[in-house]
Write a protein that holds these residues in place. Structure first.
Motif, PDB file in Angstrom:
ATOM      1  N   THR A 168      -0.661  14.420   1.591  1.00  0.00           N
ATOM      2  CA  THR A 168      -1.150  13.032   1.555  1.00  0.00           C
ATOM      3  C   THR A 168      -2.268  12.848   0.526  1.00  0.00           C
ATOM      4  O   THR A 168      -2.792  11.742   0.377  1.00  0.00           O
ATOM      5  N   TRP A 169      -2.664  13.910  -0.176  1.00  0.00           N
ATOM      6  CA  TRP A 169      -3.834  13.824  -1.058  1.00  0.00           C
ATOM      7  C   TRP A 169      -3.639  12.838  -2.207  1.00  0.00           C
ATOM      8  O   TRP A 169      -4.551  12.105  -2.556  1.00  0.00           O
ATOM      9  N   LYS A 170      -2.461  12.855  -2.828  1.00  0.00           N
ATOM     10  CA  LYS A 170      -2.213  12.007  -3.990  1.00  0.00           C
ATOM     11  C   LYS A 170      -1.606  10.679  -3.543  1.00  0.00           C
ATOM     12  O   LYS A 170      -0.542  10.643  -2.939  1.00  0.00           O
ATOM     13  N   MET A 171      -2.319   9.596  -3.855  1.00  0.00           N
ATOM     14  CA  MET A 171      -1.892   8.293  -3.361  1.00  0.00           C
ATOM     15  C   MET A 171      -0.487   7.921  -3.821  1.00  0.00           C
ATOM     16  O   MET A 171       0.338   7.451  -3.032  1.00  0.00           O
ATOM     17  N   ASP A 172      -0.201   8.124  -5.101  1.00  0.00           N
ATOM     18  CA  ASP A 172       1.093   7.659  -5.610  1.00  0.00           C
ATOM     19  C   ASP A 172       2.255   8.572  -5.222  1.00  0.00           C
ATOM     20  O   ASP A 172       3.396   8.328  -5.631  1.00  0.00           O
ATOM     21  N   ASP A 173       1.979   9.612  -4.418  1.00  0.00           N
ATOM     22  CA  ASP A 173       3.075  10.380  -3.831  1.00  0.00           C
ATOM     23  C   ASP A 173       3.671   9.661  -2.625  1.00  0.00           C
ATOM     24  O   ASP A 173       4.745  10.028  -2.137  1.00  0.00           O
ATOM     25  N   GLY A 174       2.950   8.637  -2.143  1.00  0.00           N
ATOM     26  CA  GLY A 174       3.442   7.889  -1.003  1.00  0.00           C
ATOM     27  C   GLY A 174       4.448   6.827  -1.386  1.00  0.00           C
ATOM     28  O   GLY A 174       4.720   6.587  -2.563  1.00  0.00           O
ATOM     29  N   LYS A 175       4.991   6.168  -0.372  1.00  0.00           N
ATOM     30  CA  LYS A 175       5.972   5.092  -0.573  1.00  0.00           C
ATOM     31  C   LYS A 175       5.248   3.748  -0.564  1.00  0.00           C
ATOM     32  O   LYS A 175       4.517   3.430   0.380  1.00  0.00           O
ATOM     33  N   LEU A 176       5.446   2.959  -1.599  1.00  0.00           N
ATOM     34  CA  LEU A 176       4.841   1.639  -1.678  1.00  0.00           C
ATOM     35  C   LEU A 176       5.505   0.729  -0.639  1.00  0.00           C
ATOM     36  O   LEU A 176       6.716   0.504  -0.676  1.00  0.00           O
ATOM     37  N   GLY A 192      -4.243  11.273   5.029  1.00  0.00           N
ATOM     38  CA  GLY A 192      -5.004  10.666   3.961  1.00  0.00           C
ATOM     39  C   GLY A 192      -6.266   9.952   4.424  1.00  0.00           C
ATOM     40  O   GLY A 192      -6.772  10.163   5.507  1.00  0.00           O
ATOM     41  N   GLU A 193      -6.756   9.071   3.553  1.00  0.00           N
ATOM     42  CA  GLU A 193      -7.940   8.270   3.851  1.00  0.00           C
ATOM     43  C   GLU A 193      -7.584   6.805   3.663  1.00  0.00           C
ATOM     44  O   GLU A 193      -7.485   6.311   2.540  1.00  0.00           O
ATOM     45  N   GLY A 234       0.841  -1.190   0.000  1.00  0.00           N
ATOM     46  CA  GLY A 234       0.000   0.000   0.000  1.00  0.00           C
ATOM     47  C   GLY A 234       0.874   1.237   0.000  1.00  0.00           C
ATOM     48  O   GLY A 234       2.076   1.165   0.295  1.00  0.00           O
ATOM     49  N   TYR A 235       0.255   2.369  -0.312  1.00  0.00           N
ATOM     50  CA  TYR A 235       0.992   3.632  -0.346  1.00  0.00           C
ATOM     51  C   TYR A 235       0.951   4.299   1.031  1.00  0.00           C
ATOM     52  O   TYR A 235      -0.115   4.605   1.557  1.00  0.00           O
ATOM     53  N   ILE A 236       2.141   4.512   1.589  1.00  0.00           N
ATOM     54  CA  ILE A 236       2.296   5.070   2.931  1.00  0.00           C
ATOM     55  C   ILE A 236       2.987   6.431   2.853  1.00  0.00           C
ATOM     56  O   ILE A 236       4.013   6.573   2.182  1.00  0.00           O
ATOM     57  N   HIS A 237       2.434   7.401   3.546  1.00  0.00           N
ATOM     58  CA  HIS A 237       3.065   8.724   3.611  1.00  0.00           C
ATOM     59  C   HIS A 237       4.169   8.747   4.663  1.00  0.00           C
ATOM     60  O   HIS A 237       5.284   9.203   4.417  1.00  0.00           O
ATOM     61  N   SER A 238       3.836   8.245   5.873  1.00  0.00           N
ATOM     62  CA  SER A 238       4.805   8.284   6.977  1.00  0.00           C
ATOM     63  C   SER A 238       4.248   7.468   8.140  1.00  0.00           C
ATOM     64  O   SER A 238       3.121   6.969   8.080  1.00  0.00           O
ATOM     65  N   PHE A 252       0.314   6.577   8.534  1.00  0.00           N
ATOM     66  CA  PHE A 252      -0.359   7.571   7.695  1.00  0.00           C
ATOM     67  C   PHE A 252      -0.315   7.095   6.241  1.00  0.00           C
ATOM     68  O   PHE A 252       0.749   7.036   5.628  1.00  0.00           O
ATOM     69  N   THR A 253      -1.466   6.729   5.714  1.00  0.00           N
ATOM     70  CA  THR A 253      -1.550   6.302   4.326  1.00  0.00           C
ATOM     71  C   THR A 253      -1.656   7.512   3.403  1.00  0.00           C
ATOM     72  O   THR A 253      -1.970   8.623   3.845  1.00  0.00           O
ATOM     73  N   SER A 254      -1.420   7.293   2.133  1.00  0.00           N
ATOM     74  CA  SER A 254      -1.554   8.347   1.126  1.00  0.00           C
ATOM     75  C   SER A 254      -2.853   8.164   0.351  1.00  0.00           C
ATOM     76  O   SER A 254      -3.338   7.043   0.180  1.00  0.00           O
ATOM     77  N   GLY A 255      -3.387   9.285  -0.132  1.00  0.00           N
ATOM     78  CA  GLY A 255      -4.605   9.271  -0.927  1.00  0.00           C
ATOM     79  C   GLY A 255      -5.798   9.771  -0.141  1.00  0.00           C
ATOM     80  O   GLY A 255      -6.092   9.270   0.950  1.00  0.00           O
ATOM     81  N   CYS A 256      -6.481  10.786  -0.674  1.00  0.00           N
ATOM     82  CA  CYS A 256      -7.710  11.298  -0.054  1.00  0.00           C
ATOM     83  C   CYS A 256      -8.525  12.014  -1.122  1.00  0.00           C
ATOM     84  O   CYS A 256      -7.966  12.725  -1.961  1.00  0.00           O
ATOM     85  N   ARG A 257      -9.850  11.840  -1.079  1.00  0.00           N
ATOM     86  CA  ARG A 257     -10.727  12.487  -2.052  1.00  0.00           C
ATOM     87  C   ARG A 257     -11.290  13.805  -1.549  1.00  0.00           C
ATOM     88  O   ARG A 257     -11.883  14.555  -2.316  1.00  0.00           O
TER      89      ARG A 257
END
Length: 245
Positions: free
Chosen positions: A42-50, A79-80, A5-9, A26-31
């Motif tokens: 954290t809004w853009k999911m693919d900005d996070g670390k897989l 994120g969400e 999954g995509y993780i911000h931190s 903290f996951t990445s991605g939020c609508r």
């Protein structure tokens, strides 16, 4: 099996996102695009670390003693997190196998009729539900999205009697309409599963992130509420018999 999954931190010593000492993912991605968001990065999911669930479990277990001794656990935030339900569900299952409880911090915007979302919510021990406003117009002004999905989500939590903490961010000039707050308190008081209400005073800790991302922060001139103002809002929720922190 180890889903990614995509993780911000992560935060290893959280004390405000559920009971006890907590490990926060903290996951990445939020609508939603909340005006007061302090993590717009954290809004853009693919900005996070897989990251895989096994990687996270290995890291989390280093802090298990601290969490268990304080009645804490793990909180999956964002994120969400429910935008990645399969990843979050697998992480919850593995944490349960290691005798750790799990909270999900969510805005309740993902469609609760999605079976993957529903199964993930069912698996969690606690939900931290952020309702921005009970007024549909104010909710959309704050988030750029519609309110109904969050109400559907809240109704499902009530239906299955899922332990839930309600979170409400009090923003002067934005979410401070007293009639709306009374209606929110009344709505929440009708739910049998609400264990606690947290009234969170608006702050500008994330303003610099908006500037770094080249985004316009609309609340630069909005004053942070005083302790007295925040206590007045908490008193409204208490007047409906709700436990307030």
């Amino acid at each position: 099996m180890s889903t990614q999954g995509y993780i911000h931190s992560v935060e290893t010593f959280g004390t405000v996102d559920g009971p006890g000492i907590r490990f926060i993912v903290f996951t990445s991605g939020c609508r939603l695009r909340c005006q007061y968001c302090h993590n717009p990065d954290t809004w853009k999911m693919d900005d996070g670390k897989l990251t895989s669930t096994d990687e996270l479990i290995k890291d989390i277990l280093r802090y298990k003693t601290y969490m268990k001794s304080t009645g804490g656990g793990v909180t999956i935030s964002g994120g969400e997190p429910l935008l990645q339900p399969a990843f979050v569900k697998e992480l919850i299952d593995k944490l349960h196998q290691n005798d750790l409880t799990v909270a999900i911090d969510t805005c309740g915007f993902p469609d609760i009729n999605d079976n993957n979302v529903k199964e993930t919510v069912d698996a969690a021990d606690l939900i931290l539900l952020d309702i921005k406003s009970i007024n549909p117009q104010t909710y959309k002004k704050v988030t750029l999205q519609e309110l109904q999905a969050t109400l559907n989500f809240a109704d499902y939590l009530n239906k299955i009697n899922k332990p839930t903490w309600l979170r409400f961010v009090y923003v002067p000039g934005l979410t401070d309409d007293r009639d709306d707050i009374v209606k929110l308190a009344q709505y929440v008081s009708s739910m049998k599963n609400i264990q606690l209400v947290e009234v969170l005073p608006f702050h500008k800790f994330g303003e610099h992130k908006w500037e770094m991302l080249g985004l316009t922060y609309k609340l630069s001139n909005t004053p942070e509420p005083t302790k007295e103002q925040t206590e007045e809002i908490r008193a409204i929720f208490r007047s409906f018999g709700l436990k307030v922190q």
